[in-house]
Enzyme design. Structure first.
Site, PDB file in Angstrom:
ATOM      1  N   CYS A 264      16.523  11.166   4.389  1.00  0.00           N
ATOM      2  CA  CYS A 264      17.401  12.222   3.897  1.00  0.00           C
ATOM      3  C   CYS A 264      16.563  13.399   3.385  1.00  0.00           C
ATOM      4  O   CYS A 264      15.648  13.211   2.575  1.00  0.00           O
ATOM      5  CB  CYS A 264      18.279  11.680   2.769  1.00  0.00           C
ATOM      6  SG  CYS A 264      19.339  12.927   2.010  1.00  0.00           S
TER       7      CYS A 264
ATOM      8  N   CYS B 299      24.516  10.302   2.975  1.00  0.00           N
ATOM      9  CA  CYS B 299      23.433   9.549   2.337  1.00  0.00           C
ATOM     10  C   CYS B 299      24.016   8.740   1.193  1.00  0.00           C
ATOM     11  O   CYS B 299      24.728   9.271   0.341  1.00  0.00           O
ATOM     12  CB  CYS B 299      22.371  10.510   1.833  1.00  0.00           C
ATOM     13  SG  CYS B 299      21.073   9.707   0.843  1.00  0.00           S
TER      14      CYS B 299
ATOM     15  N   CYS C 187      22.384  10.252  -2.401  1.00  0.00           N
ATOM     16  CA  CYS C 187      22.702  11.577  -2.952  1.00  0.00           C
ATOM     17  C   CYS C 187      24.029  12.141  -2.450  1.00  0.00           C
ATOM     18  O   CYS C 187      24.464  13.193  -2.920  1.00  0.00           O
ATOM     19  CB  CYS C 187      21.576  12.570  -2.669  1.00  0.00           C
ATOM     20  SG  CYS C 187      21.440  13.110  -0.948  1.00  0.00           S
TER      21      CYS C 187
ATOM     22  N   CYS D 152      25.649  10.276  15.107  1.00  0.00           N
ATOM     23  CA  CYS D 152      25.294  11.610  15.569  1.00  0.00           C
ATOM     24  C   CYS D 152      24.960  12.447  14.335  1.00  0.00           C
ATOM     25  O   CYS D 152      25.853  12.860  13.602  1.00  0.00           O
ATOM     26  CB  CYS D 152      26.470  12.186  16.354  1.00  0.00           C
ATOM     27  SG  CYS D 152      26.092  13.669  17.267  1.00  0.00           S
TER      28      CYS D 152
END
Length: 166
Positions: A84, A132, A135, A155
């Protein structure tokens, strides 16, 4: 869903930034999704803007979509991990990456406990949004047209991730 004036202005601003950066117009008010929940990594809007590039902010915090074939990570074929860009959490192994032909980095499975999912009903259709787990940053969407063994296609927006070879 009803937006406050502030949320509407913010969403419009994100769409404008996205257009200037070559990002797709798909953005919505972050409060409508994972952004409204608490996560392990939390920052104020001003802190996110300072930590992220304008393109990363538009995607991770504003749910924009980068243009297809615009991310160098789409052509990344080395062994390594995709993490991330907002908090550094490892998300995908290169072992699960495949060329979906869509123009975005695609994977058939995330790493264990790396992502969360929400229903995205923008554009009058139900899709599964991927964010994510740590976060809450918007990463992309998952579809059921991927390869074996899972049959899934995660995707992802390349700008929402960083690649660490190795």
């Amino acid at each position: 869903m009803s937006l406050t004036r502030r949320e509407a202005l913010r969403a419009g601003g994100l769409a404008m930034v996205g257009g200037l950066l070559g990002l797709g117009a798909c953005s919505r008010a972050p409060a409508a999704t994972a952004m409204a929940r608490r996560f392990e990594v939390m920052h104020s809007d001003a802190e996110w803007r300072q930590r992220l590039t304008p393109a990363q902010y538009a995607v991770l915090r504003g749910h924009a979509t980068e243009r297809p074939y615009s991310s160098p990570l789409n052509d990344e074929h080395r062994h390594g991990t995709f993490a991330c860009a907002g908090c550094g959490l490892p998300l995908y192994s290169s072992a699960t990456k495949f060329d979906s032909g869509t123009g975005w980095p695609s994977f058939w499975a995330p790493l264990h406990d790396a992502v969360g999912e929400d229903t995205d009903s923008t554009f009058g259709m139900a899709r599964t949004e991927v964010h994510c787990r740590r976060c809450g940053g918007h990463l992309g969407h998952v579809f059921d047209d991927g390869p074996a063994p899972t049959g899934l296609r995660y995707c992802m927006n390349g700008v929402a991730m960083l690649f660490a070879p190795g």
